[in-house]
Scaffold this active site. Structure first.
Site, PDB file in Angstrom:
ATOM      1  N   VAL A  11       0.839  -1.212   0.000  1.00 10.48           N
ATOM      2  CA  VAL A  11       0.000   0.000   0.000  1.00 10.48           C
ATOM      3  C   VAL A  11       0.868   1.255   0.000  1.00 10.48           C
ATOM      4  CG1 VAL A  11      -1.665   1.326   1.359  1.00 10.48           C
ATOM      5  CG2 VAL A  11      -1.951  -1.143   1.103  1.00 10.48           C
ATOM      6  N   THR A 121      -5.222  -0.656   6.612  1.00  9.81           N
ATOM      7  CA  THR A 121      -6.576  -1.099   6.964  1.00  9.81           C
ATOM      8  C   THR A 121      -6.628  -1.330   8.463  1.00  9.81           C
ATOM      9  OG1 THR A 121      -6.853  -2.142   4.824  1.00  9.81           O
ATOM     10  CG2 THR A 121      -8.310  -2.881   6.584  1.00  9.81           C
ATOM     11  N   LEU A 154      -7.360  -0.583  -3.211  1.00  5.14           N
ATOM     12  CA  LEU A 154      -6.537  -1.078  -4.308  1.00  5.14           C
ATOM     13  C   LEU A 154      -6.632  -2.593  -4.404  1.00  5.14           C
ATOM     14  CD1 LEU A 154      -3.305   0.976  -3.460  1.00  5.14           C
ATOM     15  CD2 LEU A 154      -5.219   1.653  -4.952  1.00  5.14           C
ATOM     16  N   GLU A 156      -4.781  -6.005  -5.811  1.00  2.55           N
ATOM     17  CA  GLU A 156      -3.475  -6.445  -6.302  1.00  2.55           C
ATOM     18  C   GLU A 156      -3.616  -6.816  -7.770  1.00  2.55           C
ATOM     19  OE1 GLU A 156      -2.115  -8.356  -2.060  1.00  2.55           O
ATOM     20  OE2 GLU A 156      -1.122  -9.006  -3.905  1.00  2.55           O
ATOM     21  N   ASN A 227     -14.977  -4.550   1.984  1.00  2.00           N
ATOM     22  CA  ASN A 227     -14.275  -5.813   1.726  1.00  2.00           C
ATOM     23  C   ASN A 227     -15.076  -7.021   2.203  1.00  2.00           C
ATOM     24  OD1 ASN A 227     -12.138  -4.984   0.290  1.00  2.00           O
ATOM     25  ND2 ASN A 227     -10.585  -5.371   1.867  1.00  2.00           N
ATOM     26  N   PHE A 268     -17.700 -10.151  -8.747  1.00  2.28           N
ATOM     27  CA  PHE A 268     -17.526 -10.859  -7.483  1.00  2.28           C
ATOM     28  C   PHE A 268     -18.635 -11.854  -7.210  1.00  2.28           C
ATOM     29  CE2 PHE A 268     -13.690  -9.256  -5.412  1.00  2.28           C
ATOM     30  CZ  PHE A 268     -13.280  -8.452  -6.463  1.00  2.28           C
ATOM     31  N   LYS A 270     -18.086 -14.920  -8.869  1.00  3.38           N
ATOM     32  CA  LYS A 270     -17.417 -16.047  -9.519  1.00  3.38           C
ATOM     33  C   LYS A 270     -17.191 -17.168  -8.496  1.00  3.38           C
ATOM     34  CE  LYS A 270     -15.177 -17.080 -13.542  1.00  3.38           C
ATOM     35  NZ  LYS A 270     -16.074 -18.263 -13.702  1.00  3.38           N
ATOM     36  N   GLY A 272     -15.963 -20.920  -7.109  1.00  5.14           N
ATOM     37  CA  GLY A 272     -14.747 -21.685  -7.340  1.00  5.14           C
ATOM     38  C   GLY A 272     -14.044 -22.008  -6.037  1.00  5.14           C
ATOM     39  N   CYS A 279      -6.162  -9.515   2.162  1.00  9.61           N
ATOM     40  CA  CYS A 279      -7.204  -8.569   2.576  1.00  9.61           C
ATOM     41  C   CYS A 279      -8.482  -9.250   3.067  1.00  9.61           C
ATOM     42  CB  CYS A 279      -7.495  -7.602   1.440  1.00  9.61           C
ATOM     43  SG  CYS A 279      -6.086  -6.553   1.073  1.00  9.61           S
TER      44      CYS A 279
HETATM   45  C1  UDX Z   1      -9.299  -6.758  -2.309  1.00  2.00           C
HETATM   46  C2  UDX Z   1     -10.328  -5.680  -2.664  1.00  2.00           C
HETATM   47  O1  UDX Z   1     -10.873  -5.984  -3.941  1.00  2.00           O
HETATM   48  C3  UDX Z   1      -9.671  -4.315  -2.691  1.00  2.00           C
HETATM   49  O2  UDX Z   1     -10.642  -3.312  -2.934  1.00  2.00           O
HETATM   50  C4  UDX Z   1      -9.029  -4.038  -1.323  1.00  2.00           C
HETATM   51  O3  UDX Z   1      -8.388  -2.841  -1.297  1.00  2.00           O
HETATM   52  C5  UDX Z   1      -8.063  -5.143  -0.997  1.00  2.00           C
HETATM   53  O4  UDX Z   1      -8.698  -6.393  -1.052  1.00  2.00           O
HETATM   54  P1  UDX Z   1      -7.405  -8.086  -3.549  1.00  2.00           P
HETATM   55  O5  UDX Z   1      -7.199  -8.794  -2.263  1.00  2.00           O
HETATM   56  O6  UDX Z   1      -6.237  -7.620  -4.315  1.00  2.00           O
HETATM   57  O7  UDX Z   1      -8.358  -6.802  -3.320  1.00  2.00           O
HETATM   58  O8  UDX Z   1      -8.174  -9.129  -4.468  1.00  2.00           O
HETATM   59  P2  UDX Z   1      -9.575  -9.247  -5.218  1.00  2.00           P
HETATM   60  O9  UDX Z   1      -9.398  -8.956  -6.652  1.00  2.00           O
HETATM   61  O10 UDX Z   1     -10.574  -8.507  -4.488  1.00  2.00           O
HETATM   62  O11 UDX Z   1      -9.815 -10.836  -5.054  1.00  2.00           O
HETATM   63  C6  UDX Z   1      -9.868 -11.357  -3.770  1.00  2.00           C
HETATM   64  C7  UDX Z   1     -10.022 -12.870  -3.835  1.00  2.00           C
HETATM   65  O12 UDX Z   1     -11.355 -13.205  -4.221  1.00  2.00           O
HETATM   66  C8  UDX Z   1      -9.095 -13.577  -4.823  1.00  2.00           C
HETATM   67  O13 UDX Z   1      -8.626 -14.757  -4.229  1.00  2.00           O
HETATM   68  C9  UDX Z   1     -10.006 -13.904  -6.003  1.00  2.00           C
HETATM   69  O14 UDX Z   1      -9.588 -15.056  -6.696  1.00  2.00           O
HETATM   70  C10 UDX Z   1     -11.330 -14.165  -5.274  1.00  2.00           C
HETATM   71  N1  UDX Z   1     -12.522 -13.916  -6.082  1.00  2.00           N
HETATM   72  C11 UDX Z   1     -12.735 -12.672  -6.600  1.00  2.00           C
HETATM   73  C12 UDX Z   1     -13.451 -14.966  -6.262  1.00  2.00           C
HETATM   74  O15 UDX Z   1     -13.271 -16.081  -5.804  1.00  2.00           O
HETATM   75  N2  UDX Z   1     -14.596 -14.703  -6.967  1.00  2.00           N
HETATM   76  C13 UDX Z   1     -14.852 -13.477  -7.494  1.00  2.00           C
HETATM   77  O16 UDX Z   1     -15.910 -13.313  -8.123  1.00  2.00           O
HETATM   78  C14 UDX Z   1     -13.894 -12.421  -7.321  1.00  2.00           C
END
Ligand code: UDX
Length: 449
Positions: A11, A121, A154, A156, A227, A268, A270, A272, A279
């Protein structure tokens, strides 16, 4: 404006680099001297798209500097961003000792008034403690401190784009003066007065982000609430996936239809292997813990966490059903990072898969475009392959654990020819079941018959 960034982790680096690229003068510091030396040698200690370019540009313009002398950095800035880690404790509570340490350091080192901003955070009510610590350790109250909260959202893999093109910028302040300073800091972002490394100047014409000014407690709550809700949405999709498997529905079609309702939204949903990363898992725990300390039972978040943990068990039910015996089998694991476009493996579901496969005596051959180095430190006895096709050679099964584009576009005709058995267990629903079966694969995924 002259800004100080304390903590050059993920961050801090993205925040410091992007604010420097937006024209501010940024003084970064970190207790890890090796990390500071690396940054001063022009190297970036994390893999994040566009970050090295932004840092190079800001360094060339003499807008950013790195020092391990925290006092010097603290005195240099008018505004201080606290970007240190807040990892989870055993209890799930956020460990705020680094924030406390930095607060005392700022109070000791500062000679002029500062606006101190929470960027890490943190659970709600941290701002109150930060104010107290700054006042308690400021040499006889000689120096006055104001506090603000400015949570980041943000993701990643897209962090630089998310910083320059945010959906919203949330700031929690105590005064109009604090709000004015935050407005001035983010003005270049809000007015798009920056060179965008992502779009090279042809930024999409989406509406300008909103600068949302609120109280410190609300700003702190907004981060955890956002989150946790995203994680809840993923777990909801995963329960729908379980239902689809037993009823004969298709979770991809169900969640797409749900998402077409703008009140729900397509993102969000998806299903699996579940969510990982540094986070969601820790923010849920910290939010549940915070709620518990003030008598609020957050059962729905506890359920979301439970559902998420069950994904691995669901995956292994499929593996055992398809493979019968895992011991002695050669298994290709495609994907180690917690998601695509990052080298981050923290709380990655794939690591739990690798651990259980080894526990059951499988010979694991893993491939990932970026995360092999970090995974090798934890699992030295896995065979790693930069080339995914090498990982498939002689494999009794292939497990898809991360939604990297390279796996999404894999040539399975070619891959399948080298496998001992054309068996794919897809933890990210990357492929079309019919197409895979037409190529002669036994194909299993989540929430699809
Ligand atoms: C997250 C938040 O999106 C971001 O706003 C915050 O600042 C930090 O935490 P990040 O941890 O980088 O960001 O990942 P993100 O893209 O949110 O995905 C989080 C996890 O959820 C991943 O393991 C991803 O594979 C999973 N995911 C995401 C799913 O299983 N299904 C989805 O539909 C979306």
């Amino acid at each position: 404006m002259r800004l100080t960034v304390i903590g050059c982790g993920y961050v801090g680096l993205v925040t410091g680099a992007c604010l420097a690229a937006a024209g501010h003068e940024v003084f970064c510091t970190d207790i890890d001297k090796k990390r500071i030396d690396l940054l001063n040698s022009g190297k970036v200690p994390i893999y994040e798209e566009h970050l090295d370019e932004v840092l190079k540009r800001a360094t060339a313009q003499k807008k950013i500097s790195f020092t391990d002398d925290a006092g010097e950095a603290i005195r240099a800035g008018e505004v201080i961003f606290i970007c240190v880690g807040t990892p989870p404790k055993e209890t799930g509570e956020a460990d705020l000792s680094a924030i406390d340490h930095v607060a005392r350091q700022i109070a000791r080192e500062a000679r002029t008034p500062k606006l101190v901003i929470e960027k890490s955070t943190v659970p709600a009510l941290t701002g109150v403690q930060l104010q107290k610590a700054l006042a308690a350790y400021s040499r006889g109250g000689a120096v006055k401190f104001a506090v603000a909260s400015n949570p980041e959202f943000l993701r990643e893999g897209t962090a630089v784009e998310d910083f320059f093109h945010p959906d919203r910028i949330v700031v929690g302040v105590e005064s109009e003066k604090g709000a004015a300073v935050m407005r001035e800091i983010y003005e270049p972002i809000l007015d798009r007065k920056f060179h965008c490394p992502v779009h090279g100047g042809n930024c999409p014409k989406d509406p300008n982000a909103e600068l949302l000014i609120t109280t410190i407690s609300s700003a702190e709550l907004i981060k955890h609430a956002s989150n946790s809700f995203l994680a809840l949405k993923i777990s909801y999709a995963n329960v729908i996936s379980d239902l689809c498997e037993r009823i004969g529905g298709d979770v991809e079609e169900v969640t797409r239809a749900m998402g077409l309702d703008p009140r729900i939204g397509t993102q969000f949903l998806k299903a699996g292997l579940g969510f990982g990363g540094f986070c969601f898992p820790k923010d849920i725990q910290a939010f549940i813990h915070l709620a518990g300390t003030i008598g609020v039972e957050f059962d729905m978040l506890k359920a979301a966490e439970r559902v998420n943990k069950q994904r691995i068990d669901r995956f292994f039910e499929k593996i055992h059903k398809a493979l019968w015996v895992v011991k002695g089998k050669k298994i290709a694991v495609l994907g180690l990072a917690f998601k695509a476009n990052t080298d981050d493996i923290r709380f990655a579901p794939a690591l739990e898969v690798v651990r259980k496969l080894q526990e059951e005596g499988a010979e694991v051959h893993a491939s990932d475009p970026q995360a092999i180095g970090r995974t090798r430190e934890i699992f030295p006895h896995v065979c790693y392959h930069e080339d995914p096709y090498k990982a498939l050679e002689g494999a009794d099964a292939a497990l898809i654990c991360t939604e990297w584009k390279i796996f999404r576009t894999l040539d399975w005709e070619k891959g399948g020819r080298s496998m001992a058995r054309r068996l794919v267990l897809d933890g990210r629903n990357l492929y079309d079941p019919k197409k895979m079966q037409q190529m002669g694969f036994e194909y299993h995924s989540f929430g699809r018959a």
